[in-house]
Enzyme design. Structure first.
Site, PDB file in Angstrom:
ATOM      1  N   SER A   1     -38.527 -23.604 -40.334  1.00  0.00           N
ATOM      2  CA  SER A   1     -39.009 -24.785 -39.627  1.00  0.00           C
ATOM      3  C   SER A   1     -39.660 -25.765 -40.623  1.00  0.00           C
ATOM      4  O   SER A   1     -39.012 -26.245 -41.535  1.00  0.00           O
ATOM      5  CB  SER A   1     -39.970 -24.366 -38.514  1.00  0.00           C
ATOM      6  OG  SER A   1     -40.300 -25.476 -37.725  1.00  0.00           O
TER       7      SER A   1
ATOM      8  N   ASP B   1     -34.764 -23.079 -33.709  1.00  0.00           N
ATOM      9  CA  ASP B   1     -35.827 -22.879 -34.690  1.00  0.00           C
ATOM     10  C   ASP B   1     -35.937 -21.399 -35.054  1.00  0.00           C
ATOM     11  O   ASP B   1     -35.996 -20.518 -34.186  1.00  0.00           O
ATOM     12  CB  ASP B   1     -37.152 -23.370 -34.103  1.00  0.00           C
ATOM     13  CG  ASP B   1     -38.219 -23.527 -35.175  1.00  0.00           C
ATOM     14  OD1 ASP B   1     -38.264 -22.699 -36.104  1.00  0.00           O
ATOM     15  OD2 ASP B   1     -38.993 -24.502 -35.105  1.00  0.00           O
TER      16      ASP B   1
END
Length: 604
Positions: free
Chosen positions: A309, A453
């Site tokens: 991320s 993610d």
């Protein structure tokens, strides 16, 4: 008196006629001698005229004592046309006068033919003489423009280029009659007379190197190699450029088959960065202090960098794109001003329509601008680039999400990773897939795989980084494993002893999925204290992933600064570990292991 003058002219006119005939006859003798010298043939007409010379001489002597009627008879004879320059001799005659223009063209044509040259002269503007091309020539005629000395003085701008152009044409036209033999591209290049500048030569070198990759057959590849060799012979200064390009291509090929360079220090040095949205300013502030203490850049300090991320953003920007820490800080400020700014009503509608609260297109545009479309494996061409990876979660492989690793390397044959991955994706695509947080941005589809993610599986990717680096350098020990968190917040207040709300249940589920301290506890037990380092400050307030308030970000930086001040000794110990250089014995072992690996690959 007038009578004496009138009586004198009839005698003078035959005298001039006699002198003219004598000179003209001598001219014919001279022409015949010159023609014989150059191997030309005397025309039949000139030969017949030579046989009649005694007769004409006697007639001229008789006319010396003749009256005015002899002159009138001479004038009444028909004027013969000038003999064409193509008569075959070097010189020719005219009855009344010698036209030196004809003699000039005849002489030039004969000399050009004698030296096997090709000079094409057109009719002059003041005369009516036209010369034809030499035998065997198939080119069109070109008009020669005579330039005098006065023209160069009066009109230097136009006359001097014409003079130089005619001189250059005269030098190059002598080669046009020679038959051209078919030459291969290397021969054509080595025989090329034009000398290229250094910049043009380098551009040509890059073009020849690019043609190697476009060769469709082994024969075409050999032809490209020959052309490249001939180019090096002609421009030896391009050897350095070719060496760099070929070395970079070889490094990429080695990375594709799993070869890696030896580690930079005494052992493997690993950097792992957690996910956390705008809380990425926390590890960014720590990395800035680390560069100040060691005097080196982040990509010089570590052999392997992994992120998820927001950690993937920092890993790619610092390890591959080589951005400065200030530029990374500007990137996070753009998050708050452009990406994490949305009208609540519009965001709610987008959430129901595309399951993303924020504008995904804006986020993709920023990534493409910063990271570009370079393939991950292409970064292996740079020997200073560390091994870098970004973690995402593929959600369409079975019933549960699976971790996916975007790498700028490949593993050796026989060394299989526990995690699927790829190295042929673009840099911005890897970061986009790793940061596709559910509810914040849309899912990212890449080659029929749906990515989200990576923090929903591995918000602390340090264990994955240890696993991947162990496969890359199986015979090396770990010198340093640094794990950076994005801050944690723990509310110690005890709630009422009643059933929790639905919002609290969802929040607990997200916190357990994104927990980072469990991996920290495991690695802290397995690795030595002087090898494993974890920095994750305790925050004084809850900070969300999409926090964009300036006051909240300032509070986040103050909490990080206070944490670093309390852990100053731990930071100094880390700098000592990272600064340990590789010993000579270790370098010798690395060299021997490389040679053994090469021999093993040859025998396989």
């Amino acid at each position: 008196s007038s009578n004496d003058v009138s009586s004198y002219f009839p005698v003078v006119s035959p005298l001039f006629t006699f002198l003219y005939k004598c000179i003209h006859n001598r001219y014919l003798y001279f022409a015949r001698h010159i023609n014989r010298y150059f191997g030309a043939k005397v025309t039949d007409e000139a030969q017949n005229k030579r046989e009649q010379l005694p007769v004409e001489k006697n007639n001229a002597c008789k006319k010396y004592i003749s009256t005015q009627s002899a002159l009138q008879t001479h004038k009444s004879q028909p004027k013969q046309a000038p003999i064409n320059p193509e008569s075959g001799g070097l010189f020719h005659r005219s009855f009344n006068a010698t036209d030196f223009g004809e003699s000039y063209f005849q002489t030039s044509s004969h000399i050009n033919q004698y030296f096997k040259s090709q000079s094409e002269l057109d009719e002059d503007t003041d005369g009516n003489h036209m010369t034809k091309m030499n035998p065997g020539s198939l080119k069109t005629l070109e008009r020669t423009k005579t330039v005098s000395f006065m023209d160069c003085l009066l009109h230097p701008t136009s006359a001097i280029p014409d003079l130089l152009g005619s001189y250059l044409k005269a030098g190059t036209m002598s080669q046009t009659n020679k038959p051209k033999t078919a030459m291969t591209p290397p021969q054509a290049m080595i025989n090329k007379k034009l000398v290229l500048s250094h910049r043009k030569a380098e551009e040509m070198t890059l073009g020849l190197l690019g043609s190697l990759g476009l060769a469709s057959s082994p024969q075409a590849f050999v032809t490209c190699i020959e052309a490249l060799n001939e180019h090096l012979i002609r421009y030896p200064s391009c050897k350095a450029l070719i060496w760099q390009e070929l070395q970079a291509a070889v490094r990429e090929s080695l990375a594709l088959i799993g070869y890696v360079d030896p580690v930079k220090g005494r052992g493997i040095r690993v950097l792992s960065i957690d996910g956390g949205g705008t809380r990425g300013v926390v590890p960014l502030q720590f990395l800035k202090l680390l560069e100040e203490e060691t005097g080196k850049k982040i990509h010089q300090l570590f052999d392997y960098i992994c992120g998820v991320s927001t950690g993937a953003i920092l890993a790619f920007m610092l390890g591959l794109a080589r951005f400065s820490l200030e530029e990374c800080a500007d990137m996070y400020r753009r998050f708050g001003s452009e990406v994490f700014r949305q009208n609540p009503l519009v965001g709610t509608v987008k959430m129901g329509w595309s399951h993303s609260y924020y504008n995904t297109e804006t986020w993709e545009a920023i990534l493409q601008e910063k990271l570009g479309g370079r393939l991950l494996i292409k970064t292996a061409r740079d020997e200073l680039s560390p091994k870098v990876s970004a973690v995402s979660a593929v959600v369409n492989w079975g019933t549960s999400p699976k971790a996916f690793v975007f790498r700028n390397y490949n593993h050796k044959p026989g060394c299989l990773s526990r995690y699927a991955g790829a190295s042929g994706c673009q840099m911005w695509q890897a970061v986009r897939a790793s940061s596709a947080a559910p509810g914040y941005f849309q899912e990212f589809t890449l080659q029929s795989d749906i990515h989200q993610d990576g923090g929903i599986l591995l918000n602390n990717p340090c264990a994955l980084a240890v696993h991947e680096s162990r496969l890359l350098w199986p015979n090396q020990h770990f010198q340093c494993v640094l794990s950076l968190g994005t801050g944690r917040y723990d509310n110690v207040k005890r709630g009422p002893a009643t059933s929790t709300s639905l919002r609290a249940k969802i929040s607990n589920l997200i916190c357990s999925a994104t927990d980072t301290e469990g991996v920290h506890t495991l690695l802290d037990d397995l690795l030595a204290p002087n090898v494993y380092f974890r920095f994750n400050p305790m925050l004084s307030a809850q900070v969300s992933l999409d926090e964009n308030r300036p006051g909240a970000l300032d509070l986040l930086q103050r909490d990080t600064q206070n944490y670093l001040e309390r852990n100053r000794n731990k930071l100094a110990r880390l700098c000592l570990v990272l600064g340990a250089e590789r010993s000579s014995v270790s370098r010798t072992k690395d060299w021997m292991s490389e040679r053994a690996w090469e021999m093993k690959q040859r025998l396989m």
